[in-house]
Design a protein around this motif. Structure first.
Motif, PDB file in Angstrom:
ATOM      1  N   GLY A  85       0.796  -1.222   0.000  1.00  0.00           N
ATOM      2  CA  GLY A  85       0.000   0.000   0.000  1.00  0.00           C
ATOM      3  C   GLY A  85       0.832   1.279   0.000  1.00  0.00           C
ATOM      4  O   GLY A  85       0.303   2.370   0.209  1.00  0.00           O
ATOM      5  N   ALA A  86       2.136   1.164  -0.251  1.00  0.00           N
ATOM      6  CA  ALA A  86       3.002   2.347  -0.254  1.00  0.00           C
ATOM      7  C   ALA A  86       3.040   3.030  -1.621  1.00  0.00           C
ATOM      8  O   ALA A  86       3.611   4.115  -1.773  1.00  0.00           O
ATOM      9  CB  ALA A  86       4.418   1.958   0.162  1.00  0.00           C
ATOM     10  N   GLN A  87       2.468   2.397  -2.623  1.00  0.00           N
ATOM     11  CA  GLN A  87       2.393   2.963  -3.984  1.00  0.00           C
ATOM     12  C   GLN A  87       1.064   2.512  -4.580  1.00  0.00           C
ATOM     13  O   GLN A  87       0.605   1.406  -4.291  1.00  0.00           O
ATOM     14  CB  GLN A  87       3.583   2.452  -4.818  1.00  0.00           C
ATOM     15  CG  GLN A  87       3.641   3.001  -6.243  1.00  0.00           C
ATOM     16  CD  GLN A  87       4.785   2.401  -7.057  1.00  0.00           C
ATOM     17  OE1 GLN A  87       5.835   2.043  -6.516  1.00  0.00           O
ATOM     18  NE2 GLN A  87       4.593   2.273  -8.358  1.00  0.00           N
ATOM     19  N   GLU A  88       0.468   3.357  -5.440  1.00  0.00           N
ATOM     20  CA  GLU A  88      -0.875   3.045  -5.920  1.00  0.00           C
ATOM     21  C   GLU A  88      -0.886   2.274  -7.248  1.00  0.00           C
ATOM     22  O   GLU A  88      -1.609   1.291  -7.387  1.00  0.00           O
ATOM     23  CB  GLU A  88      -1.693   4.345  -6.062  1.00  0.00           C
ATOM     24  CG  GLU A  88      -2.069   4.993  -4.736  1.00  0.00           C
ATOM     25  CD  GLU A  88      -0.888   5.663  -4.026  1.00  0.00           C
ATOM     26  OE1 GLU A  88       0.037   6.134  -4.730  1.00  0.00           O
ATOM     27  OE2 GLU A  88      -0.880   5.703  -2.780  1.00  0.00           O
ATOM     28  N   ILE A  89      -0.133   2.755  -8.244  1.00  0.00           N
ATOM     29  CA  ILE A  89      -0.208   2.142  -9.588  1.00  0.00           C
ATOM     30  C   ILE A  89       1.209   1.953 -10.147  1.00  0.00           C
ATOM     31  O   ILE A  89       2.126   2.719  -9.840  1.00  0.00           O
ATOM     32  CB  ILE A  89      -1.022   3.017 -10.575  1.00  0.00           C
ATOM     33  CG1 ILE A  89      -2.388   3.398  -9.975  1.00  0.00           C
ATOM     34  CG2 ILE A  89      -1.245   2.306 -11.905  1.00  0.00           C
ATOM     35  CD1 ILE A  89      -3.267   4.240 -10.891  1.00  0.00           C
ATOM     36  N   MET A  90       1.380   0.933 -10.968  1.00  0.00           N
ATOM     37  CA  MET A  90       2.644   0.728 -11.679  1.00  0.00           C
ATOM     38  C   MET A  90       2.367   0.060 -13.014  1.00  0.00           C
ATOM     39  O   MET A  90       1.278  -0.485 -13.236  1.00  0.00           O
ATOM     40  CB  MET A  90       3.598  -0.173 -10.881  1.00  0.00           C
ATOM     41  CG  MET A  90       3.137  -1.608 -10.771  1.00  0.00           C
ATOM     42  SD  MET A  90       4.397  -2.750 -10.091  1.00  0.00           S
ATOM     43  CE  MET A  90       5.517  -2.958 -11.491  1.00  0.00           C
TER      44      MET A  90
END
Ligand code: TF8
Length: 336
Positions: A85-90
């Motif tokens: 949950g530390a980044q939203e999209i990749m």
């Protein structure tokens, strides 16, 4: 009191004339969208397109920020950030997902897809969706597939005209057992390495070669450190756009719908853009002095036969036989 009600009604009437985006249920959000290639690449252009679509759809409530050149980490690092949950999209290669869902290695089996059109149909159809759904239980949500493209071989040692020419070449491959097994089978010395470390490894001679679509060879400036390019098209490599499930589960229905819509729009944009860029990249690579050769069909068939143990090994792992069968069935439908 009447006055208040009247002005409320007026307010609502005005709201009704505002754009659907502003009326829709969007919350203010900061969204981090990370990717591994250079900002000036087909991947970078499509990420910015996607981000712009979301910013527009949210009426400015979302601030989607894009982070290129692996500035948020390599593909596997970003995957873990999504799960936590530390980044939203990749967006990254499906091949790098095998540490999370090993079934994804099916796309990397050598010479599976014959054309971009076949890949589009399978990836956008029920098979591609079923594969994406497997990510949900692992903390990720698959949004759409983009084109990375057919992979080709570069190296700094010699032109590769036949399989034996790969002997002893230290070849960087993705962190994925199918690639390691395949290139060992070809006689190369396969070294798994994150993409973010690849240019330096080629420059210092830690590895002699690598394999990627021509768009990436161009945008990553591999022509500065690689002399020979062989058009092997050994694997069609998809990119996959994924979201953090933790984050996704907290979105409103309107937000989820907008995300899906933007994903599809980005897919169409990306494939069109990448295919046009691919032709241009061939010209650039020639102009930059790379020596380019194709391989005969006979030689490619010989290579394909050599990969049988790698394919069998993949199929022998739990659940994989079923996945291979399903993909074969989809392809058979397209080819009849
Ligand atoms: C590779 C892949 C990469 C992608 C990119 C970083 O060779 O083809 O280009 O994973 O998203 O590692």
């Amino acid at each position: 009191m009447k006055l208040i009600i009247k002005s409320l009604a007026l307010g609502l009437a005005i709201a009704g004339t505002l754009s659907a985006a502003q009326a829709a249920d969007f919350k203010p959000r900061m969204v981090r969208f990370g990717y591994g290639l250079a900002e000036d690449s087909n991947q970078g252009r499509a990420v910015r397109f996607f981000a712009e679509e979301l910013n527009k759809a949210s009426g400015g409530k979302w601030k989607v920020k894009t982070f290129g050149a692996a500035s948020l980490g390599s593909d596997p690092q970003m995957q873990n950030a999504l799960i936590g949950g530390a980044q939203e999209i990749m967006v990254g290669s499906t091949a790098t997902l095998v540490g999370i869902v090993s079934d994804f290695g099916v796309y990397d089996l050598p010479f599976v897809f014959n054309s971009e059109k076949e890949a589009d149909t399978v990836l956008d159809g029920p098979f591609g969706q079923k594969m994406m759904d497997k990510l949900q239980g692992k903390g990720m949500v698959g949004l759409t597939y983009w084109e990375n493209g057919f992979r080709n071989l570069t190296n700094s040692k010699r032109p590769v005209n036949k399989m034996e020419d790969m002997a002893g070449i230290k070849l960087r491959v993705m962190q994925n057992p199918v690639y390691i097994d395949m290139f060992k089978g070809f006689g190369a010395n396969a070294v798994p390495l994150a993409f973010s470390e690849l240019f330096a490894a080629l420059e210092t001679g830690a590895v002699d070669g690598q394999e990627n679509p021509v768009t990436t060879i161009d945008s990553s400036k591999f022509y500065e450190v690689q002399k020979y390019l062989t058009m092997t098209r050994h694997v069609y490599s998809p990119w996959i756009v994924t979201a953090s499930k933790r984050w996704y589960d907290g979105l409103t229905a309107d937000e989820k719908a907008a995300l899906q819509k933007a994903a599809i729009a980005s897919r169409d944009f990306e494939r069109r853009d990448s295919r046009a860029a691919s032709e241009k990249s061939m010209e650039v690579l020639k102009q930059k002095g790379m020596q380019i050769n194709s391989m005969s069909d006979a030689e490619l068939n010989r290579m394909r036969a050599t990969t049988k143990p790698a394919v069998d090994k993949f199929a022998a792992m739990p659940g994989h036989a079923e996945v291979v069968k399903e993909l074969d069935a989809e392809l058979a439908k397209l080819r009849k």
